[in-house]
Design a protein around this motif. Sequence first.
Motif, PDB file in Angstrom:
ATOM      1  N   TYR A 138       7.904   5.229  13.381  1.00  0.00           N
ATOM      2  CA  TYR A 138       7.772   5.059  11.941  1.00  0.00           C
ATOM      3  C   TYR A 138       6.457   5.675  11.443  1.00  0.00           C
ATOM      4  O   TYR A 138       6.386   6.144  10.308  1.00  0.00           O
ATOM      5  CB  TYR A 138       7.877   3.591  11.536  1.00  0.00           C
ATOM      6  CG  TYR A 138       6.666   2.759  11.847  1.00  0.00           C
ATOM      7  CD1 TYR A 138       5.706   2.534  10.877  1.00  0.00           C
ATOM      8  CD2 TYR A 138       6.476   2.194  13.097  1.00  0.00           C
ATOM      9  CE1 TYR A 138       4.583   1.761  11.151  1.00  0.00           C
ATOM     10  CE2 TYR A 138       5.373   1.430  13.385  1.00  0.00           C
ATOM     11  CZ  TYR A 138       4.431   1.212  12.402  1.00  0.00           C
ATOM     12  OH  TYR A 138       3.334   0.461  12.681  1.00  0.00           O
ATOM     13  N   LEU A 139       5.438   5.697  12.284  1.00  0.00           N
ATOM     14  CA  LEU A 139       4.166   6.307  11.884  1.00  0.00           C
ATOM     15  C   LEU A 139       4.311   7.803  11.676  1.00  0.00           C
ATOM     16  O   LEU A 139       3.719   8.382  10.755  1.00  0.00           O
ATOM     17  CB  LEU A 139       3.090   6.021  12.934  1.00  0.00           C
ATOM     18  CG  LEU A 139       2.685   4.560  13.088  1.00  0.00           C
ATOM     19  CD1 LEU A 139       1.737   4.387  14.262  1.00  0.00           C
ATOM     20  CD2 LEU A 139       2.074   4.043  11.811  1.00  0.00           C
ATOM     21  N   VAL A 140       5.111   8.441  12.508  1.00  0.00           N
ATOM     22  CA  VAL A 140       5.362   9.877  12.351  1.00  0.00           C
ATOM     23  C   VAL A 140       6.116  10.130  11.046  1.00  0.00           C
ATOM     24  O   VAL A 140       5.787  11.044  10.290  1.00  0.00           O
ATOM     25  CB  VAL A 140       6.153  10.430  13.553  1.00  0.00           C
ATOM     26  CG1 VAL A 140       6.513  11.886  13.347  1.00  0.00           C
ATOM     27  CG2 VAL A 140       5.368  10.237  14.831  1.00  0.00           C
ATOM     28  N   GLY A 141       7.120   9.310  10.778  1.00  0.00           N
ATOM     29  CA  GLY A 141       7.883   9.456   9.543  1.00  0.00           C
ATOM     30  C   GLY A 141       7.022   9.250   8.312  1.00  0.00           C
ATOM     31  O   GLY A 141       7.102  10.024   7.348  1.00  0.00           O
ATOM     32  N   ILE A 142       6.172   8.239   8.330  1.00  0.00           N
ATOM     33  CA  ILE A 142       5.297   7.988   7.191  1.00  0.00           C
ATOM     34  C   ILE A 142       4.316   9.140   7.002  1.00  0.00           C
ATOM     35  O   ILE A 142       4.055   9.579   5.877  1.00  0.00           O
ATOM     36  CB  ILE A 142       4.563   6.639   7.363  1.00  0.00           C
ATOM     37  CG1 ILE A 142       5.559   5.493   7.184  1.00  0.00           C
ATOM     38  CG2 ILE A 142       3.410   6.505   6.389  1.00  0.00           C
ATOM     39  CD1 ILE A 142       4.988   4.131   7.434  1.00  0.00           C
ATOM     40  N   LEU A 143       3.791   9.669   8.085  1.00  0.00           N
ATOM     41  CA  LEU A 143       2.856  10.790   8.005  1.00  0.00           C
ATOM     42  C   LEU A 143       3.524  12.026   7.411  1.00  0.00           C
ATOM     43  O   LEU A 143       3.005  12.642   6.473  1.00  0.00           O
ATOM     44  CB  LEU A 143       2.283  11.104   9.387  1.00  0.00           C
ATOM     45  CG  LEU A 143       1.339  12.285   9.458  1.00  0.00           C
ATOM     46  CD1 LEU A 143       0.025  11.942   8.796  1.00  0.00           C
ATOM     47  CD2 LEU A 143       1.127  12.716  10.883  1.00  0.00           C
ATOM     48  N   ILE A 144       4.678  12.385   7.936  1.00  0.00           N
ATOM     49  CA  ILE A 144       5.362  13.594   7.473  1.00  0.00           C
ATOM     50  C   ILE A 144       5.827  13.443   6.030  1.00  0.00           C
ATOM     51  O   ILE A 144       5.604  14.339   5.201  1.00  0.00           O
ATOM     52  CB  ILE A 144       6.556  13.926   8.393  1.00  0.00           C
ATOM     53  CG1 ILE A 144       6.066  14.244   9.805  1.00  0.00           C
ATOM     54  CG2 ILE A 144       7.374  15.080   7.825  1.00  0.00           C
ATOM     55  CD1 ILE A 144       5.101  15.403   9.887  1.00  0.00           C
ATOM     56  N   PHE A 145       6.471  12.336   5.713  1.00  0.00           N
ATOM     57  CA  PHE A 145       6.943  12.158   4.337  1.00  0.00           C
ATOM     58  C   PHE A 145       5.781  12.017   3.364  1.00  0.00           C
ATOM     59  O   PHE A 145       5.862  12.481   2.228  1.00  0.00           O
ATOM     60  CB  PHE A 145       7.879  10.955   4.235  1.00  0.00           C
ATOM     61  CG  PHE A 145       9.233  11.212   4.824  1.00  0.00           C
ATOM     62  CD1 PHE A 145      10.018  12.262   4.386  1.00  0.00           C
ATOM     63  CD2 PHE A 145       9.729  10.403   5.822  1.00  0.00           C
ATOM     64  CE1 PHE A 145      11.259  12.502   4.927  1.00  0.00           C
ATOM     65  CE2 PHE A 145      10.972  10.628   6.378  1.00  0.00           C
ATOM     66  CZ  PHE A 145      11.744  11.683   5.928  1.00  0.00           C
TER      67      PHE A 145
ATOM     68  N   ARG B  13       4.593  15.508   2.637  1.00  0.00           N
ATOM     69  CA  ARG B  13       5.536  16.208   1.759  1.00  0.00           C
ATOM     70  C   ARG B  13       5.457  15.684   0.324  1.00  0.00           C
ATOM     71  O   ARG B  13       5.581  16.453  -0.628  1.00  0.00           O
ATOM     72  CB  ARG B  13       6.957  16.076   2.297  1.00  0.00           C
ATOM     73  CG  ARG B  13       7.191  16.927   3.519  1.00  0.00           C
ATOM     74  CD  ARG B  13       8.568  16.702   4.089  1.00  0.00           C
ATOM     75  NE  ARG B  13       9.600  16.681   3.069  1.00  0.00           N
ATOM     76  CZ  ARG B  13      10.616  17.541   3.001  1.00  0.00           C
ATOM     77  NH1 ARG B  13      10.724  18.481   3.917  1.00  0.00           N
ATOM     78  NH2 ARG B  13      11.517  17.450   2.061  1.00  0.00           N
ATOM     79  N   ILE B  14       5.245  14.381   0.164  1.00  0.00           N
ATOM     80  CA  ILE B  14       5.102  13.816  -1.181  1.00  0.00           C
ATOM     81  C   ILE B  14       3.886  14.412  -1.872  1.00  0.00           C
ATOM     82  O   ILE B  14       3.944  14.818  -3.033  1.00  0.00           O
ATOM     83  CB  ILE B  14       5.026  12.278  -1.117  1.00  0.00           C
ATOM     84  CG1 ILE B  14       6.394  11.690  -0.786  1.00  0.00           C
ATOM     85  CG2 ILE B  14       4.504  11.698  -2.433  1.00  0.00           C
ATOM     86  CD1 ILE B  14       6.374  10.213  -0.472  1.00  0.00           C
ATOM     87  N   PHE B  15       2.757  14.486  -1.163  1.00  0.00           N
ATOM     88  CA  PHE B  15       1.556  15.052  -1.771  1.00  0.00           C
ATOM     89  C   PHE B  15       1.716  16.544  -2.055  1.00  0.00           C
ATOM     90  O   PHE B  15       1.187  17.044  -3.058  1.00  0.00           O
ATOM     91  CB  PHE B  15       0.334  14.789  -0.895  1.00  0.00           C
ATOM     92  CG  PHE B  15      -0.180  13.389  -1.030  1.00  0.00           C
ATOM     93  CD1 PHE B  15      -0.738  12.951  -2.215  1.00  0.00           C
ATOM     94  CD2 PHE B  15      -0.105  12.510   0.029  1.00  0.00           C
ATOM     95  CE1 PHE B  15      -1.218  11.662  -2.351  1.00  0.00           C
ATOM     96  CE2 PHE B  15      -0.568  11.214  -0.091  1.00  0.00           C
ATOM     97  CZ  PHE B  15      -1.133  10.789  -1.283  1.00  0.00           C
ATOM     98  N   GLN B  16       2.443  17.274  -1.216  1.00  0.00           N
ATOM     99  CA  GLN B  16       2.703  18.688  -1.487  1.00  0.00           C
ATOM    100  C   GLN B  16       3.557  18.840  -2.741  1.00  0.00           C
ATOM    101  O   GLN B  16       3.294  19.707  -3.581  1.00  0.00           O
ATOM    102  CB  GLN B  16       3.392  19.343  -0.302  1.00  0.00           C
ATOM    103  CG  GLN B  16       2.490  19.571   0.876  1.00  0.00           C
ATOM    104  CD  GLN B  16       3.253  20.097   2.091  1.00  0.00           C
ATOM    105  OE1 GLN B  16       4.477  20.083   2.128  1.00  0.00           O
ATOM    106  NE2 GLN B  16       2.505  20.546   3.097  1.00  0.00           N
ATOM    107  N   ASN B  17       4.591  17.997  -2.861  1.00  0.00           N
ATOM    108  CA  ASN B  17       5.434  18.066  -4.051  1.00  0.00           C
ATOM    109  C   ASN B  17       4.652  17.675  -5.297  1.00  0.00           C
ATOM    110  O   ASN B  17       4.813  18.286  -6.359  1.00  0.00           O
ATOM    111  CB  ASN B  17       6.664  17.161  -3.892  1.00  0.00           C
ATOM    112  CG  ASN B  17       7.713  17.783  -3.006  1.00  0.00           C
ATOM    113  OD1 ASN B  17       7.854  18.990  -2.943  1.00  0.00           O
ATOM    114  ND2 ASN B  17       8.455  16.944  -2.314  1.00  0.00           N
TER     115      ASN B  17
END
Length: 110
Positions: free
Chosen positions: A85-92, A95-99
């Motif tokens: 879940y830490l990997v998912g939170i990091l990646i998403f 991506r949220i900050f990029q968007n």
Amino acid sequence: MIYYVIAGLAVGICAGLYFPVYIPPEYGKMLSVALMAALDTAFGGIRSSMEGSYDNMVFITGFFTNAVLAAFLCYVGMLLGIDLYLVGILIFGMRIFQNLAAIRHLFMKK
């Protein structure tokens, strides 16, 4: 278009305040990753709408696919004893900050 987003956010917040839902702590990790995936898809939809390349079918399928896949990977990680879940939170989160950065740049151009 942005008025629909603001109205949906207001309705969601009001519904959350008036109809609280209890979520067991063991599902908290899966829900947090699924929520991050859903937010990523929502901000990606706003970005593509501002860029003029929005497709409703891509948005809807991406929304549910990202949320379900993220929760599934988190569940598998829990079964294996790995904190995926830490990997998912990091990646998403990235991506949220990029968007959001792209939305800000597109908003400033207008």
